[in-house]
Design a protein around this motif. Structure first.
Motif, PDB file in Angstrom:
ATOM      1  N   THR A  44      38.860 -57.266  47.143  1.00 21.27           N
ATOM      2  CA  THR A  44      39.197 -56.121  46.293  1.00 21.27           C
ATOM      3  C   THR A  44      38.013 -55.902  45.350  1.00 21.27           C
ATOM      4  OG1 THR A  44      40.381 -57.555  44.736  1.00 21.27           O
ATOM      5  CG2 THR A  44      41.695 -56.469  46.424  1.00 21.27           C
ATOM      6  N   HIS A  45      37.454 -54.715  45.412  1.00 20.69           N
ATOM      7  CA  HIS A  45      36.239 -54.407  44.677  1.00 20.69           C
ATOM      8  C   HIS A  45      36.425 -53.127  43.875  1.00 20.69           C
ATOM      9  CE1 HIS A  45      34.183 -57.442  47.079  1.00 20.69           C
ATOM     10  NE2 HIS A  45      34.764 -56.912  48.144  1.00 20.69           N
ATOM     11  N   PRO A  46      36.390 -53.217  42.545  1.00 21.20           N
ATOM     12  CA  PRO A  46      36.468 -51.999  41.742  1.00 21.20           C
ATOM     13  C   PRO A  46      35.197 -51.163  41.930  1.00 21.20           C
ATOM     14  CG  PRO A  46      36.040 -53.897  40.334  1.00 21.20           C
ATOM     15  CD  PRO A  46      36.282 -54.421  41.725  1.00 21.20           C
ATOM     16  N   ALA A  47      35.312 -49.869  41.707  1.00 19.37           N
ATOM     17  CA  ALA A  47      34.143 -48.989  41.803  1.00 19.37           C
ATOM     18  C   ALA A  47      33.014 -49.561  40.956  1.00 19.37           C
ATOM     19  CB  ALA A  47      34.508 -47.584  41.337  1.00 19.37           C
ATOM     20  N   ASP A  49      31.368 -52.315  41.651  1.00 23.03           N
ATOM     21  CA  ASP A  49      31.162 -53.718  41.991  1.00 23.03           C
ATOM     22  C   ASP A  49      30.093 -53.780  43.085  1.00 23.03           C
ATOM     23  OD1 ASP A  49      31.547 -56.470  42.012  1.00 23.03           O
ATOM     24  OD2 ASP A  49      33.347 -56.383  43.275  1.00 23.03           O
ATOM     25  N   GLY A  69      39.196 -47.009  50.143  1.00 22.12           N
ATOM     26  CA  GLY A  69      38.064 -46.838  49.251  1.00 22.12           C
ATOM     27  C   GLY A  69      36.843 -46.282  49.939  1.00 22.12           C
ATOM     28  N   ALA A 101      30.511 -51.103  46.066  1.00 24.46           N
ATOM     29  CA  ALA A 101      31.761 -50.340  46.154  1.00 24.46           C
ATOM     30  C   ALA A 101      31.565 -49.027  45.401  1.00 24.46           C
ATOM     31  CB  ALA A 101      32.914 -51.136  45.553  1.00 24.46           C
ATOM     32  N   GLU A 103      33.841 -46.570  45.381  1.00 23.06           N
ATOM     33  CA  GLU A 103      35.179 -46.312  44.838  1.00 23.06           C
ATOM     34  C   GLU A 103      35.908 -47.647  44.833  1.00 23.06           C
ATOM     35  OE1 GLU A 103      37.093 -43.560  47.486  1.00 23.06           O
ATOM     36  OE2 GLU A 103      35.759 -41.897  46.948  1.00 23.06           O
ATOM     37  N   ASP A 104      37.040 -47.718  44.138  1.00 21.71           N
ATOM     38  CA  ASP A 104      37.878 -48.911  44.251  1.00 21.71           C
ATOM     39  C   ASP A 104      38.130 -49.136  45.740  1.00 21.71           C
ATOM     40  OD1 ASP A 104      37.945 -48.986  41.500  1.00 21.71           O
ATOM     41  OD2 ASP A 104      40.022 -48.284  41.335  1.00 21.71           O
ATOM     42  N   SER A 105      37.831 -50.321  46.223  1.00 23.06           N
ATOM     43  CA  SER A 105      37.864 -50.571  47.666  1.00 23.06           C
ATOM     44  C   SER A 105      38.561 -51.883  47.999  1.00 23.06           C
ATOM     45  CB  SER A 105      36.435 -50.640  48.229  1.00 23.06           C
ATOM     46  OG  SER A 105      35.744 -49.437  48.017  1.00 23.06           O
TER      47      SER A 105
END
Length: 124
Positions: A44-47, A49, A69, A101, A103-105
């Motif tokens: 899980t990678h926030p935008a 990251d 994402g 990332a 976008e949040d991905s």
């Protein structure tokens, strides 16, 4: 005797290992998720990251699949944008990469085989 059915939450179980929840690093050895055959990661990678340094696996093949994402993978010879659910990239051992990332991905990554010390940074 270990259980023949294992269930749980990939995000929670991989939280202490950067998202990796199956592979050689799982203990105890009789846990079905402890294997040298493959490694599985729920990423899980926030935008914003990113991994900014090149990394490479000496022996493992890697497959990353976009769940949601927008996720960019950079390789020496090309850049790949995963933007639709199900987009994937597969790369062979010895291929350096880094990622970001956009976008949040959420990314599911599978590497095989699962070998201690196989993943390393690349010195420039």
């Amino acid at each position: 005797m270990s259980s023949q059915v294992v269930f749980g939450n990939a995000g929670a179980e991989g939280a202490s290992r950067g998202g990796w929840f199956a592979g050689h690093f799982m203990t105890p050895g009789d846990d079905p998720r402890s294997t040298s055959v493959l490694e599985v990661k729920w990423g899980t990678h926030p935008a914003g990251d990113c991994r900014t340094q090149w990394a490479v696996n000496a022996e493992a093949t890697t497959l990353s699949i976009l769940v949601k994402g927008r996720f960019r993978l950079q390789f020496p010879e090309q850049e790949i944008l995963l933007s639709r659910e199900g987009d994937y990239a597969l790369w062979l051992p010895g291929v350096p990469h880094y990622w970001s990332a956009e976008e949040d991905s959420v990314i599911v990554t599978v590497r095989w085989p699962s070998l201690p010390g196989d993943s390393s940074g690349v010195k420039n």
